[in-house]
Design an enzyme around this catalytic site. Sequence first.
Site, PDB file in Angstrom:
ATOM      1  N   VAL A 191       6.412  -3.777  -2.798  1.00 24.64           N
ATOM      2  CA  VAL A 191       7.164  -4.949  -3.313  1.00 24.64           C
ATOM      3  C   VAL A 191       8.279  -4.800  -4.328  1.00 24.64           C
ATOM      4  O   VAL A 191       9.301  -5.549  -3.945  1.00 24.64           O
ATOM      5  CB  VAL A 191       5.898  -5.630  -4.301  1.00 24.64           C
TER       6      VAL A 191
ATOM      7  N   PHE B 197       6.915  -2.933 -11.567  1.00 21.23           N
ATOM      8  CA  PHE B 197       5.953  -2.617 -10.489  1.00 21.23           C
ATOM      9  C   PHE B 197       5.185  -1.434 -10.485  1.00 21.23           C
ATOM     10  O   PHE B 197       4.437  -1.254  -9.744  1.00 21.23           O
ATOM     11  CB  PHE B 197       6.688  -2.849  -9.141  1.00 21.23           C
TER      12      PHE B 197
ATOM     13  N   TYR C  71      -8.845  -1.112 -11.820  1.00 20.02           N
ATOM     14  CA  TYR C  71      -7.627  -1.587 -11.545  1.00 20.02           C
ATOM     15  C   TYR C  71      -7.161  -2.808 -12.033  1.00 20.02           C
ATOM     16  O   TYR C  71      -6.485  -3.045 -12.684  1.00 20.02           O
ATOM     17  CB  TYR C  71      -7.549  -1.509 -10.067  1.00 20.02           C
TER      18      TYR C  71
ATOM     19  N   ASN D 171      -2.714 -11.554  -1.510  1.00 22.77           N
ATOM     20  CA  ASN D 171      -2.685 -10.830  -0.218  1.00 22.77           C
ATOM     21  C   ASN D 171      -0.898 -10.762   0.182  1.00 22.77           C
ATOM     22  O   ASN D 171      -0.587 -11.693   1.036  1.00 22.77           O
ATOM     23  CB  ASN D 171      -3.361 -10.944   0.796  1.00 22.77           C
TER      24      ASN D 171
ATOM     25  N   HIS E  62      -4.905  -2.612   3.354  1.00 20.22           N
ATOM     26  CA  HIS E  62      -4.710  -3.533   3.343  1.00 20.22           C
ATOM     27  C   HIS E  62      -4.817  -4.166   4.944  1.00 20.22           C
ATOM     28  O   HIS E  62      -4.560  -3.553   5.840  1.00 20.22           O
ATOM     29  CB  HIS E  62      -3.254  -4.249   3.032  1.00 20.22           C
ATOM     30  N   LEU E  63      -5.476  -5.497   5.346  1.00 20.08           N
ATOM     31  CA  LEU E  63      -6.003  -5.931   6.409  1.00 20.08           C
ATOM     32  C   LEU E  63      -4.862  -5.787   7.746  1.00 20.08           C
ATOM     33  O   LEU E  63      -5.077  -5.191   8.763  1.00 20.08           O
ATOM     34  CB  LEU E  63      -6.911  -7.157   6.405  1.00 20.08           C
TER      35      LEU E  63
ATOM     36  N   SER F 257     -12.688  -2.606  11.290  1.00 17.93           N
ATOM     37  CA  SER F 257     -13.767  -2.725  10.801  1.00 17.93           C
ATOM     38  C   SER F 257     -13.831  -4.305  10.203  1.00 17.93           C
ATOM     39  O   SER F 257     -12.984  -4.612   9.504  1.00 17.93           O
ATOM     40  CB  SER F 257     -14.308  -1.719   9.768  1.00 17.93           C
TER      41      SER F 257
ATOM     42  N   ARG G  84      -8.854 -15.097   2.800  1.00 16.60           N
ATOM     43  CA  ARG G  84      -7.996 -14.713   1.974  1.00 16.60           C
ATOM     44  C   ARG G  84      -6.649 -15.543   2.079  1.00 16.60           C
ATOM     45  O   ARG G  84      -6.254 -16.023   3.025  1.00 16.60           O
ATOM     46  CB  ARG G  84      -7.566 -13.290   1.989  1.00 16.60           C
TER      47      ARG G  84
ATOM     48  N   ARG H 127     -18.931  -5.307   1.956  1.00 12.50           N
ATOM     49  CA  ARG H 127     -18.665  -4.522   0.865  1.00 12.50           C
ATOM     50  C   ARG H 127     -18.901  -5.262  -0.429  1.00 12.50           C
ATOM     51  O   ARG H 127     -18.658  -6.319  -0.665  1.00 12.50           O
ATOM     52  CB  ARG H 127     -16.952  -4.302   0.934  1.00 12.50           C
TER      53      ARG H 127
END
Length: 316
Positions: A13, A70, A138, A167, A184-185, A201, A216, A276
């Site tokens: 980012v 950041f 976090y 996201n 990240h997906l 997964s 999301r 999860r």
Amino acid sequence: MSKYLVTGGAGYVGSVVAAHLLEAGHEVTVLDDLSTGFEAGVPQGATLVHGRIQDAARHLDASFDAVLHFAAFSQVGESVVNPGKYWDNNVGGTLALLTAMREAGVKKLVFSSTAATYGEPTEGLLTEESVTRPTNPYGASKLAVDHMITGECAAHGLTAVSLRYFNVAGAYKEFGERHDPETHLIPLVLQVALGQRESISVFGEDYPTPDGTCVRDYIHVADLAEAHLAALATPASGEHLICNLGNGSGFSVREVIETVRKVTGHPIPEVVAPRRAGDPAVLVASAATARDRLGWTPSRADLAGIVGDAWAFAQR
């Protein structure tokens, strides 16, 4: 032209925001220790200073108009097994940065916060007034920094905006995601398309959502960068403004996988795995505050477009 310090500007980012600042005609100095960022991610035209945020006092002076921050560790799982690393860097490092800004007379800050400050929400559409109950170090470290910034604004007249991302995805020109490890997906599914992993997964398919998988909110990284530039000009002196950044609508895990199939033309084998712990069914942002206060609305909300930009970057 203004002069900005971008901490963590060699990361995903941070690099995109630095690129946008340069394109707007500003002077940019990137402070990054390259522990998770990449020197190649620093945009051409920016000055790279190698160091941690604890070193900011060596590089900040009254010539800087603002800091965009950041520089944080952001792996949820790692924060659980090594919380001290997150308290030291994310909280201790930011405290050092705030002190350096005060001593240098730099009065404006834009902070990269996160939806992880909310934890496991009880409602689907999250606003800035939603309960903050982080479930990992976090998210807790980012929330602690938000509290620190509020105190600094009240006590010393700092002007600040905390932007809570949901996201982030996509890519901008030569800047995109290359985390190691990747969690990240969208980039994980793209790795399947590239032949770098056999399958993706799906963690749980029995959630109370239309297709049983988690939903999301995805926001394009270029939309995110535009919000940062808008934030630089927004709040009144001494104010700490907190804004959620998202599209206001969500996509399920299976919708993301199917979109990657269409964009890449590759079959994406999926394997169903157990849920999860701590994964809420739906996590979607209300961006009404960002719209009203920053004048910001995302213009790249189409999932196929987000995936397409990420795919173009991944193939490089």
